[in-house]
Design a protein around this motif. Structure first.
Motif, short mmCIF file in Angstrom:
data_model
loop_
_atom_site.label_atom_id
_atom_site.label_comp_id
_atom_site.label_asym_id
_atom_site.label_seq_id
_atom_site.Cartn_x
_atom_site.Cartn_y
_atom_site.Cartn_z
N ASP A 5 -3.72 2.51 -3.42
CA ASP A 5 -3.78 3.63 -2.36
C ASP A 5 -5.29 3.72 -1.96
N ARG A 6 -5.41 3.18 -0.73
CA ARG A 6 -6.66 3.01 0.02
C ARG A 6 -7.23 4.49 0.53
N ASN A 7 -6.54 5.52 0.40
CA ASN A 7 -6.73 6.79 0.93
C ASN A 7 -6.66 7.82 -0.20
N ASP B 28 0.50 5.73 -0.02
CA ASP B 28 -0.84 6.67 0.19
C ASP B 28 -0.13 8.28 -0.35
N ASN C 207 4.54 10.38 -0.69
CA ASN C 207 3.85 9.12 -0.50
C ASN C 207 4.15 8.95 1.12
N HIS C 208 3.17 8.58 1.76
CA HIS C 208 2.94 8.67 3.30
C HIS C 208 2.84 7.04 3.74
N GLY C 209 2.69 6.26 2.53
CA GLY C 209 2.39 4.87 2.74
C GLY C 209 3.64 3.94 3.03
N SER D 62 -0.27 11.83 -1.56
CA SER D 62 -0.91 13.02 -1.58
C SER D 62 -0.26 14.16 -2.43
N ASN E 246 -6.84 12.53 -0.14
CA ASN E 246 -5.55 13.38 0.16
C ASN E 246 -4.74 13.70 -1.25
N ASP E 247 -5.20 12.79 -2.29
CA ASP E 247 -4.74 13.23 -3.79
C ASP E 247 -5.73 13.85 -4.73
N GLU F 280 0.89 -1.05 0.09
CA GLU F 280 -0.02 -0.09 0.05
C GLU F 280 0.87 1.20 0.13
#
Length: 160
Positions: free
Chosen positions: A139-141, A37, A59-61, A39, A144-145, A35
């Protein structure tokens, strides 16, 4: 026969669970269940028929992303004949798509700055920013992108 089917199904499920936990971590390619994340944050300004976009893609993942594309969609057409940075291309008179480059896990960032001329002199415009494509992990969130920003022709930075 029924017991045999249950046994085969149990073995298949056990194999799927082992594969999903990253048992093959040394294998090439993203692990099943990996995964990211992504943004995109920055600001947009509009003044005298010009629009400036400054954004940072992060990328916060927990998994690296080798490549992604951010799409900028403008409600007003841009003037023709403008050159873009090497990582970007015109998809239409209102859409610019740009590669982010590699986004490492836990904070890898890529920066983008655009200074464009509009075809007319709008008093306002809407700019939509979003990930158009990414390579590898899910990307399950996506909240924020994806951004939609109303920008007035004041020269002020409108943050997203």
């Amino acid at each position: 026969m029924r017991g045999l089917r249950k046994g085969v199904l149990g073995v298949a499920l056990a194999a799927a669970v082992v594969m999903g936990t990253g048992a093959g971590a040394g294998a090439a390619g993203p692990a099943i269940g990996s995964e990211a994340d992504l943004s995109h944050h920055g600001h947009v300004s509009l003044w005298d028929g010009r629009v400036g976009v400054w954004l940072v893609s992060e990328n916060h993942g927990p998994s690296d992303v080798s490549q992604a594309t951010v799409r900028l969609t403008f409600s007003e057409p841009m003037a023709g004949g403008q050159e873009l940075p090497p990582a970007c291309l015109w998809s239409s008179a209102r859409v610019v798509s740009c590669r982010t480059g590699e986004l490492r896990a836990e904070g890898g960032a890529g920066e983008l700055a655009l200074d464009l001329r509009t075809a007319a002199l709008p008093d306002e415009m809407t700019v939509e920013i979003g990930t158009a494509w990414r390579d590898g992990p899910a990307d399950r969130n996506p909240r924020n992108d994806r951004h939609r920003v109303l920008v007035l022709a004041t020269g002020d930075p409108y943050v997203f």
